[in-house]
Design a protein around this motif. Structure first.
Motif, PDB file in Angstrom:
ATOM      1  N   ASP A 174       0.849  -1.186   0.000  1.00 30.78           N
ATOM      2  CA  ASP A 174       0.000   0.000   0.000  1.00 30.78           C
ATOM      3  C   ASP A 174       0.884   1.234   0.000  1.00 30.78           C
ATOM      4  O   ASP A 174       2.106   1.134  -0.158  1.00 30.78           O
ATOM      5  N   ARG A 180     -10.389   4.683  -2.631  1.00 23.78           N
ATOM      6  CA  ARG A 180      -9.793   3.530  -3.314  1.00 23.78           C
ATOM      7  C   ARG A 180      -8.665   3.868  -4.290  1.00 23.78           C
ATOM      8  O   ARG A 180      -8.029   2.987  -4.833  1.00 23.78           O
ATOM      9  N   GLY A 225      -7.853   3.716   3.809  1.00 22.28           N
ATOM     10  CA  GLY A 225      -8.454   2.544   4.430  1.00 22.28           C
ATOM     11  C   GLY A 225      -8.586   1.353   3.517  1.00 22.28           C
ATOM     12  O   GLY A 225      -8.308   0.228   3.909  1.00 22.28           O
ATOM     13  N   ILE A 226      -8.999   1.598   2.273  1.00 23.98           N
ATOM     14  CA  ILE A 226      -9.150   0.534   1.279  1.00 23.98           C
ATOM     15  C   ILE A 226      -8.695   1.088  -0.075  1.00 23.98           C
ATOM     16  O   ILE A 226      -9.070   2.199  -0.457  1.00 23.98           O
ATOM     17  N   ASP A 262      -6.430  -3.590  -5.305  1.00 27.39           N
ATOM     18  CA  ASP A 262      -5.463  -4.584  -4.826  1.00 27.39           C
ATOM     19  C   ASP A 262      -4.280  -4.885  -5.743  1.00 27.39           C
ATOM     20  O   ASP A 262      -3.458  -5.749  -5.428  1.00 27.39           O
ATOM     21  N   LYS A 282     -10.163  -5.278  -4.002  1.00 36.33           N
ATOM     22  CA  LYS A 282      -9.719  -4.267  -3.031  1.00 36.33           C
ATOM     23  C   LYS A 282      -8.941  -4.920  -1.900  1.00 36.33           C
ATOM     24  O   LYS A 282      -9.072  -6.120  -1.665  1.00 36.33           O
ATOM     25  N   LYS A 283      -8.128  -4.102  -1.212  1.00 37.41           N
ATOM     26  CA  LYS A 283      -7.346  -4.563  -0.075  1.00 37.41           C
ATOM     27  C   LYS A 283      -7.230  -3.430   0.934  1.00 37.41           C
ATOM     28  O   LYS A 283      -7.390  -2.251   0.587  1.00 37.41           O
ATOM     29  N   PRO A 284      -6.932  -3.753   2.188  1.00 38.44           N
ATOM     30  CA  PRO A 284      -6.726  -2.700   3.188  1.00 38.44           C
ATOM     31  C   PRO A 284      -5.481  -1.883   2.848  1.00 38.44           C
ATOM     32  O   PRO A 284      -4.506  -2.419   2.327  1.00 38.44           O
ATOM     33  N   GLY A 285      -5.531  -0.596   3.154  1.00 39.38           N
ATOM     34  CA  GLY A 285      -4.363   0.260   2.954  1.00 39.38           C
ATOM     35  C   GLY A 285      -4.758   1.645   2.509  1.00 39.38           C
ATOM     36  O   GLY A 285      -5.926   1.933   2.245  1.00 39.38           O
ATOM     37  N   ASN A 286      -3.744   2.493   2.424  1.00 34.68           N
ATOM     38  CA  ASN A 286      -3.926   3.870   1.981  1.00 34.68           C
ATOM     39  C   ASN A 286      -3.165   4.094   0.681  1.00 34.68           C
ATOM     40  O   ASN A 286      -2.159   3.426   0.424  1.00 34.68           O
TER      41      ASN A 286
END
Length: 157
Positions: A58, A106, A113-114, A117, A124-128
């Motif tokens: 991320d 995104r 937050g998302i 990916d 999608k994946k968690p992250g900034n």
């Protein structure tokens, strides 16, 4: 002053040449409460441009040199441009004394937050995103357009 993603104000700076107009964000701009930015353009990217996603990480890992930002072509590495755009965005935030930002959800630059990916299939994946992460690291509270109700509640605008 509030820093906002330019695409949310109707500026055609999105990767495909379009925008993500959000009337509530545009109203903040029209009322003189917001300044629009596009970290990808500030990093030197053209509009329109190929879509990019963060590969194997991320924005935090990009800033730490452990992840890359690439397009669908493996040779299309724009990590440097994304970092430059994040730094320029932070410079603007500091110049206007922004304490908060409303950024595009995104996005590999602006997501919070998302994010997408890295598979270019809508996953999608968690992250900034890279710019969102740099702003957060510098004490600027980041919201996405999907959190506007929370933004208005917490900021009494």
């Amino acid at each position: 002053m509030i820093l906002v993603s330019g695409c949310l104000c109707g500026i055609n700076c999105k990767y495909d040449g379009g925008n993500n107009l959000n009337e509530k964000v545009l109203k903040l701009l029209q009322e003189g409460k917001a300044i629009p930015v596009c970290p990808e353009q500030l990093g030197g990217q053209e509009t329109p441009r190929v879509a990019h996603e963060i590969i194997e990480g991320d924005g935090a890992l990009v800033l730490d040199g452990k992840a890359r930002v690439k397009g669908t072509d493996e040779n299309d590495d724009v990590t440097g441009e994304f970092i430059k755009g994040a730094i320029e965005t932070l410079k603007i935030a500091k110049a206007i004394d922004a304490k908060v930002a409303i950024l595009k959800a995104r996005s590999p630059s602006c997501g919070k937050g998302i994010i997408y990916d890295g598979t270019f299939n809508g996953g999608k994946k968690p992250g900034n995103g890279v710019a969102a992460e740099l702003l957060l690291r510098n004490g600027i509270k980041v919201y996405t357009e999907e959190e506007l109700e929370k933004f208005f509640e917490e900021n009494r605008l």
